[in-house]
Scaffold this active site. Structure first.
Site: not given
Ligand SMILES: O=C(O)CCC(=O)C(=O)O
Ligand SMILES: [Fe+2]
Length: 339
Positions: A207, A209, A264, A279
């Site tokens: 996705h 952001d 990402h 994680r």
């Molecule tokens: O967990 C992560 O490192 C990425 C989270 C992410 O990309 C988001 O919440 O937009």
């Molecule tokens: Fe993100």
């Protein structure tokens, strides 16, 4: 313009730690940020002007999600209305993992501490994006630290925005109106350990952001990947003491495409030996106020609240209410051109 890349740039923010930063150093820093956001859309920032260490940040995740954290029953008292119909909070609070999705994460979200708005909610009562934060009653110290972290990240984001304004040849205050009644969100995330047969599978779907800037703390588990222009996924491992900062869709539009919102994703960590680790990550999404008019350098404009409600239609924790969101956005209350 985005270019191909095989690793992400690392930029030091040491210039920001001085009580009276050197103007030449600030200009050099703004150029480095501009270069990073124009090429990869992502940057590691180190030498951070934060009082929170990484350990402090992930202690918050552990206190909420860890073995000695909240029970599922306690977490569900904080769940958004989507999950518990009798709860009042629609936008802030807890969301559980979604069965069958490749977004295998639970999260807890808070907004600007004690937000006071002078505007009527843009939305129906179903979606009050300015609603107060929710916390478990016995977690007063946790609340204070979460809200302090939100405040520090908000002021770091504000400083990054001034540097970005400088890089555009604008006054340092150019983006200051974004700060008024800002809706920025701090999200504590927990990706539970995955079974052995699911190692290296997607746990956060690819996705971009949606907003302006994201400031991400990630733990040492690894798994974050960023896509370059060739379509290759470049690993963005944990770099001790740093955060990862990236451009959101709206900021890419504000800059007329000069800065890029890069795809990402997160894959579950390879299990070296013994148990797989879960994680923790803590993204902070810098967001303008509900009624902030966000203008692009090319003259397009959108009201932030309209933008975010439109984006919510694609967010996993709002799937069951997507039609209501569409109605709110489409009810003609905000007569503006979307980008
Ligand atoms: O967990 C992560 O490192 C990425 C989270 C992410 O990309 C988001 O919440 O937009
Ligand atoms: Fe993100």
């Amino acid at each position: 313009m985005s270019t191909s890349f095989s690793s992400l740039p690392v930029v030091s923010l040491s210039a920001l730690s001085s009580p009276s930063p050197d103007p030449g150093e600030l200009t050099a820093l703004s150029t480095r940020l501009d270069e990073a956001f124009s090429t990869t859309g992502f940057v590691y920032l180190k030498d951070l002007p934060l009082t929170f260490s990484h350990e402090d940040v992930f202690a918050l995740c552990d206190e909420f999600f860890g073995a000695n954290g909240l029970s599922m029953e306690e977490k569900m008292t904080l769940a958004k209305k989507t999950f518990i119909k009798t709860n009042k909070n629609t936008y802030r609070g807890y969301f559980p993992t979604q069965a069958g999705a490749d977004n295998v994460k639970e999260g807890f979200e808070l907004g600007t501490p004690s937000i006071k708005t002078t505007v009527l909610p843009l939305t129906s009562s179903k979606f009050d994006l300015t609603e107060p934060n929710v916390f478990h009653p016995s977690y007063a110290d946790f609340q204070a630290r979460c809200e302090m972290l939100h405040t520090e990240l908000q002021s770091l984001a504000a400083r990054l925005l001034s540097l970005l304004a400088i890089s555009l040849g604008k006054p340092a205050t150019f983006f200051d109106h974004y700060l008024f009644e800002s809706l920025s969100t701090l999200r504590l995330l927990h990706y539970p350990p995955v079974p052995a047969e699911r190692q290296q599978e997607l746990i956060c779907t690819p996705h971009t952001d949606s907003g302006i800037l994201t400031l991400l703390h990630q733990d040492s588990t690894g798994g974050l990947e960023v896509q370059n222009t060739e379509g290759d996924w470049i690993s963005a491992p944990y770099v001790p003491g740093s955060i990862v900062v990236n451009i959101g869709d709206l900021m890419a539009k504000v800059s007329g495409g000069r800065w890029v919102a890069t795809f990402h994703r997160v894959r579950s960590a390879r299990r070296e030996s013994g148990e797989a680790k879960g994680r923790y990550s803590v993204p902070f999404f810098f967001e303008p106020g509900l009624k902030c008019l966000v203008k692009s350098v090319e003259g397009d404009e959108v009201v932030y609240g309209v933008h975010v409600l439109d984006k919510m239609k694609g967010w996993v924790e709002f799937q069951d209410v997507a039609e209501e969101v569409a109605d709110i956005v489409g009810d003609g209350r905000m007569e503006v051109e979307a980008f």
